[in-house]
Design an enzyme around this catalytic site. Structure first.
Site, PDB file in Angstrom:
ATOM      1  N   GLU A 153      -7.825  -0.111  16.963  1.00  0.00           N
ATOM      2  CA  GLU A 153      -7.322   1.168  16.529  1.00  0.00           C
ATOM      3  C   GLU A 153      -7.110   2.137  17.824  1.00  0.00           C
ATOM      4  O   GLU A 153      -7.981   2.044  18.770  1.00  0.00           O
ATOM      5  CB  GLU A 153      -7.624   1.995  15.323  1.00  0.00           C
ATOM      6  N   LEU A 186       0.899  -1.005   0.031  1.00  0.00           N
ATOM      7  CA  LEU A 186      -0.117  -0.170   0.132  1.00  0.00           C
ATOM      8  C   LEU A 186       1.067   1.095   0.095  1.00  0.00           C
ATOM      9  O   LEU A 186       1.829   1.492   0.992  1.00  0.00           O
ATOM     10  CB  LEU A 186      -0.944   0.124   1.376  1.00  0.00           C
ATOM     11  N   GLY A 241       3.968   0.974   2.375  1.00  0.00           N
ATOM     12  CA  GLY A 241       5.016   1.373   1.659  1.00  0.00           C
ATOM     13  C   GLY A 241       5.838   2.340   2.733  1.00  0.00           C
ATOM     14  O   GLY A 241       7.020   2.759   2.642  1.00  0.00           O
ATOM     15  N   ASP A 242       5.097   2.862   3.883  1.00  0.00           N
ATOM     16  CA  ASP A 242       5.670   3.584   4.923  1.00  0.00           C
ATOM     17  C   ASP A 242       6.284   2.793   5.962  1.00  0.00           C
ATOM     18  O   ASP A 242       6.679   3.381   7.055  1.00  0.00           O
ATOM     19  CB  ASP A 242       4.937   4.774   5.508  1.00  0.00           C
ATOM     20  N   LYS A 256       4.331  10.125   0.258  1.00  0.00           N
ATOM     21  CA  LYS A 256       5.027   9.800   1.380  1.00  0.00           C
ATOM     22  C   LYS A 256       6.327   8.708   1.158  1.00  0.00           C
ATOM     23  O   LYS A 256       7.403   8.860   1.606  1.00  0.00           O
ATOM     24  CB  LYS A 256       4.014   9.194   2.502  1.00  0.00           C
ATOM     25  N   ALA A 311      -0.412   4.466  -1.436  1.00  0.00           N
ATOM     26  CA  ALA A 311      -0.975   5.462  -1.782  1.00  0.00           C
ATOM     27  C   ALA A 311      -1.131   6.928  -1.016  1.00  0.00           C
ATOM     28  O   ALA A 311      -1.597   7.828  -1.439  1.00  0.00           O
ATOM     29  CB  ALA A 311      -2.733   5.224  -2.191  1.00  0.00           C
ATOM     30  N   ASN A 333      51.447  16.514 -11.029  1.00  0.00           N
ATOM     31  CA  ASN A 333      51.362  17.129  -9.965  1.00  0.00           C
ATOM     32  C   ASN A 333      50.523  18.625  -9.988  1.00  0.00           C
ATOM     33  O   ASN A 333      51.122  19.372 -10.889  1.00  0.00           O
ATOM     34  CB  ASN A 333      52.590  17.482  -9.129  1.00  0.00           C
ATOM     35  N   ARG A 366       1.111  14.568   6.914  1.00  0.00           N
ATOM     36  CA  ARG A 366       1.979  14.862   8.032  1.00  0.00           C
ATOM     37  C   ARG A 366       3.346  15.160   7.871  1.00  0.00           C
ATOM     38  O   ARG A 366       4.023  15.651   8.607  1.00  0.00           O
ATOM     39  CB  ARG A 366       1.627  13.832   9.212  1.00  0.00           C
TER      40      ARG A 366
END
Length: 453
Positions: free
Chosen positions: A161, A20, A109-110, A34, A22, A366, A27
């Site tokens: 949750e 996931l 994905g995060d 993200k 999306a 040099n 934040r």
């Protein structure tokens, strides 16, 4: 809860990972999706993809509308679009046509730092006899607003949750990482049964656990380290994840035989390639695309990006190697020296206060202190070619395009605008003239002018 260490996915049964991705990163206060925010120089999504590719037969990424950059990172894997962001269960449903007939794991994905080993443990737990659903859980030092895993014995009863949890449930230290794994057919059925009757009005993926338990399925949790499972929803959490990634990269480098004198001060990229017997002093930063061969020493406060450093070279302190630079074997790039798109030949030296851009420097040459190549005319970049065994005097300005032949020399303070033949010495400065007594006369004139105002 389960801890699996010696099981592996059944070869004959396929496994699909649904990622996931999306999220808009609200934040993060960013216009960038993200999962495109970088960790150690690469988008966080790439870490999850690289590990999932080691475990799963098929990968599907769920993105939001207009996320072409995320789709490009996801390629060549299948991508589906969640047009309306109605929650994590809704996002997973967008991929149901891609589930296949084996097992399906839904990842985020995060949550980019989950290792391939932990993914294998999740699959192995799900494939134990009698287990209908497996999930990943953790015991973070600060449970914060994570969803809580409510258990009875070894079995998981439900996920609650934080927003919906009672004060007693919020005291539970076992937290949901959001990752679930089940048979594809079961997963479809449970996802379609999830409702949005909650404080946020969203379809939560965690409610799949409630659906599974209501059907009498056995649900088990695989507990993994917080550093693997921590989510990234803010800049502060991104910084914490960066620290975790850097720790992994440093330990991996040292395990390969690299000496990091003060590891916590060295910053690496995911693709940094350091050979054994490389020594890195404190406060060195590696950008993307750096390859360093054996026996190289990189001294403090140097910055390298998209370059290669050959065997036995010496870099720094305070050196900057910019993209396209190639430092030859046993060459020296010293303090306050900057290279850009420059090749430094074997044994060549640029030890002090020098800028070399779009230059080709031969072996054993040099470069004197204060030398610069004037490679940019405001529109085009031009090349400076310096042959082998040359000696470039201090404060030489090389106005490109210009070529110096083998063994050529330049006098200190010269401005070189034309080619120099092999073994020739170039003087590109005005002839010195000494005027006896003129210094005193000049000072007196200045004093008189000052007194007159």
């Amino acid at each position: 809860m389960s801890t699996i260490t010696d099981s592996a996915p059944t070869p004959s049964r396929s496994a699909t990972a649904v990622i996931l991705a999306a999220g808009r990163g609200t934040r993060m206060r960013s216009e960038r999706p993200k999962v495109m925010h970088p960790l150690a120089g690469q988008p966080m999504l790439r870490y999850l993809l690289e590990n999932a590719q080691q475990v799963f037969d098929r990968i599907v990424i769920v993105i939001g509308p207009g996320m072409d950059d995320v789709a490009a990172i996801a390629a060549p894997h299948a991508v589906v679009v969640q047009s309306d962001r109605l929650g994590t269960a809704h996002a997973a449903l967008q991929a149901q046509a891609q589930f296949g007939t084996g097992d399906v794991a839904v990842l985020y994905g995060d949550n980019p730092l989950i290792t391939a080993e932990t993914m294998r443990e999740l699959l192995a737990c799900r494939r134990q006899p009698g287990v209908g659903l497996a999930l990943l859980a953790m015991r973070p030092a600060d449970p914060g607003r994570y969803g809580r895993v409510v258990t009875q014995g070894e079995n998981v009863q439900r996920i609650v949750e934080w927003a919906d949890a009672t004060p007693q449930e919020r005291r539970i230290d076992l937290c949901n990482a959001g990752v679930l794994c089940a048979d594809a057919g079961d997963f479809r059925r449970w996802l379609n049964a999830v409702s949005n009757d909650n404080a946020q009005g969203e379809y939560y993926l965690g409610d799949v656990v409630t659906q599974a338990v209501s059907e009498g399925a056995c649900v088990r949790a695989v507990v993994a380290a917080e550093d693997e499972l921590r989510g990234i929803n803010s800049r502060a959490e991104l910084a914490v994840a960066e620290a975790c990634v850097q720790t992994r990269l440093r330990h991996a480098a040292m395990d390969r035989g690299v000496t990091l004198i003060a590891p916590e001060t060295v910053f690496l990229c995911a693709d940094t390639d350091l050979a054994p017997d490389v020594v890195v002093h404190p406060h060195v930063v590696f950008g993307p695309g750096v390859k360093v061969e054996r026996d190289v020493e990189i001294q403090s406060f140097s910055h390298l990006a998209q370059c290669i450093v050959r065997m036995g070279a010496q870099i720094g302190p305070y050196a900057r190697l910019r993209p396209g630079s190639d430092v030859g074997a046993r060459a020296h790039v010293g303090n306050f020296v900057e290279l850009k798109a420059t090749t430094l030949g074997e044994g060549a030296k640029a030890n002090h206060l020098t800028y070399l851009g779009n230059a080709r420097v031969g072996a054993r040459t040099n470069i004197g202190a204060g030398t610069i190549t004037c490679n940019y005319d405001g529109v085009f970049k031009h090349v400076t070619v310096i042959g082998e065994g040359c000696f470039i005097g201090s404060d030489t300005i090389l106005v490109a395009p210009v070529t110096l032949g083998t063994g050529a020399m330049t006098a200190a303070g010269s401005v070189i605008t034309g080619d120099v033949a092999d073994n020739a010495m170039a003087f590109g400065r005005a002839r010195q003239e000494n005027r006896d007594g003129y210094a005193e006369e000049f000072r007196n004139r200045l004093k008189d002018a000052k007194e007159r105002g």
